[in-house]
Design a protein around this motif. Structure first.
Motif, mmCIF file in Angstrom:
data_model
loop_
_atom_site.group_PDB
_atom_site.id
_atom_site.type_symbol
_atom_site.label_atom_id
_atom_site.label_comp_id
_atom_site.label_asym_id
_atom_site.label_seq_id
_atom_site.Cartn_x
_atom_site.Cartn_y
_atom_site.Cartn_z
ATOM 1 N N ASN A 256 0.849 -1.186 0.000
ATOM 2 C CA ASN A 256 0.000 0.000 0.000
ATOM 3 C C ASN A 256 0.882 1.233 0.000
ATOM 4 N N THR A 257 0.808 1.993 -1.085
ATOM 5 C CA THR A 257 1.659 3.170 -1.236
ATOM 6 C C THR A 257 0.849 4.436 -1.025
ATOM 7 N N THR A 258 1.392 5.333 -0.219
ATOM 8 C CA THR A 258 0.749 6.623 0.034
ATOM 9 C C THR A 258 1.746 7.737 -0.269
ATOM 10 N N ALA A 259 1.273 8.970 -0.141
ATOM 11 C CA ALA A 259 2.132 10.116 -0.414
ATOM 12 C C ALA A 259 3.291 10.202 0.573
ATOM 13 N N THR A 260 3.098 9.665 1.767
ATOM 14 C CA THR A 260 4.135 9.743 2.793
ATOM 15 C C THR A 260 4.971 8.466 2.901
#
Length: 373
Positions: A256-260
């Motif tokens: 799961n990739t997020t902006a942070t």
């Protein structure tokens, strides 16, 4: 002279009293107050405490036709649905006309072949009769020209096959675009279309069996190695708890990739084993998965255990009013208690939360705590 001796004795006595008071005070300072508890027999259960999302074990998403106009939506959110119930219908007038047209085309193809075969049969009969009456070349030539060739038969058969394919396609399209039928018993949990609508890229209808639930958990790589199929679990919601069991472990993790940043988790599913009216689909609930347990073993509170730099574990037992450092071997460990494989026995007194002031051999005064808390 006698007076001096008496004064000297008094001075010596005072010095002795003062020295005694100092020694007593020193000894008093060396006694450290500690909280302790008794080593006991009991159960040690190791849990993974996490959060799960409640989902239905049986869920069906339905996509509306991209070409047919919706005639009537038969359900609304919250309606109970039985397997075989009609969820929506389409305006099928155009599709019915296509089936009728294809049916006519197919029947015409069959008729054309029949006519050709019949004419050929009549020509063969005529040719045979004429051949019996006269054998001139012109009559034989006319008869052969009326004969149905293999190529002509292939063309007629191909026309029939093509017309049949067109008819079957039209019937299939009509069947697929006449209505949407529920495949399961359940409840309509989403209705995203309306009467008169044509085409939709999103899910039109969702039916879920909300009486048969599962809990979906995301675990990290360290906890994933501890989870196994069949492990017992407890789901808590609004002050109530429900029995569950690990029923499925996904073969691969997801990133799961997020902006942070991002994290990698493994999905684990738990079957809810009893009726759970408090559990609602898509809500989060607290979950305890029983990873390991030791029943009827020697145990101490977790706050009694300390770890050396080399990884060995120890505690401070109380013997004869002194703190005694004791190396212990641990078994199953939980947040609250530790199984003791060796090192102390049931009934021994151990110090809880020994700080830096507690060292091997110091004098201690116990304040016994029941249950290790």
């Amino acid at each position: 002279m006698k007076k001096k001796i008496i004064v000297g004795v008094i001075i010596v006595a005072l010095v002795g009293i003062i020295a005694g008071i100092q020694i007593s005070a020193k000894n008093k300072k060396e006694i450290t107050n500690v909280k302790s508890t008794k080593v006991e027999m009991g159960d040690v259960k190791m849990y993974l405490s996490t959060t799960a999302t409640i989902e239905s074990k049986n869920k069906k998403n339905y996509i509306a036709s991209s070409t047919a106009k919706i005639s009537s939506v038969k359900v609304k959110v919250g309606d109970k649905v039985k397997k075989g119930d009609t969820l929506l219908t389409y305006d099928t007038s155009d599709l019915s006309n296509q089936v009728s047209s294809a049916q006519i085309g197919y029947e015409n193809a069959l008729s054309q072949k029949k006519d050709a075969v019949d004419k050929n049969s009549d020509a063969d009969v005529t040719a045979g009769t004429q051949a019996g009456a006269q054998t001139n070349a012109s009559t034989s030539s006319a008869a052969s020209q009326n004969s149905l060739s293999d190529e002509k038969i292939k063309q007629l058969n191909y026309a029939i096959e093509t017309a049949k394919i067109t008819l079957d396609s039209a019937k299939t399209k009509l069947a697929q675009n006449s209505s949407i039928i529920s495949d399961i018993d359940g409840v309509a949990t989403a209705v995203n279309v309306v009467n008169g609508q044509t085409g939709s890229q999103d899910t039109a209808l969702v039916v879920q069996d909300i009486s048969d639930l599962k809990a979906v958990v995301k675990v990290g790589k360290y906890d994933a190695a501890k989870v196994a199929l069949g492990q017992d679990a407890t789901i808590m919601n609004n002050g109530k708890s429900y029995k569950a069991k690990v029923s499925k472990i996904y073969p691969t993790a997801t990133v799961n990739t997020t902006a942070t940043g991002g994290d990698t988790n493994l999905t684990v599913e738990l079957d809810v084993l009893e009726v759970a009216p408090q559990l609602k689909v898509n809500f989060d609930s607290d979950v305890d998965i029983l990873l390991n347990q030791a029943l009827g073993v020697v145990k101490v509170p977790a706050q009694a255990i300390l770890t050396n730099k080399d990884g060995t574990t120890y505690l401070f037992a109380v013997r004869g009013g002194k703190a005694v450092k004791q190396i212990v071997k641990l078994g199953v460990q939980s947040d609250a208690f530790m199984e003791i494989v060796s090192g102390v026995k049931v009934g021994n007194s151990v110090i809880l939360n020994p700080g830096s002031t507690v060292t091997d051999g110091i004098m201690v005064k116990e304040s016994v705590v029941t249950g290790g808390k």
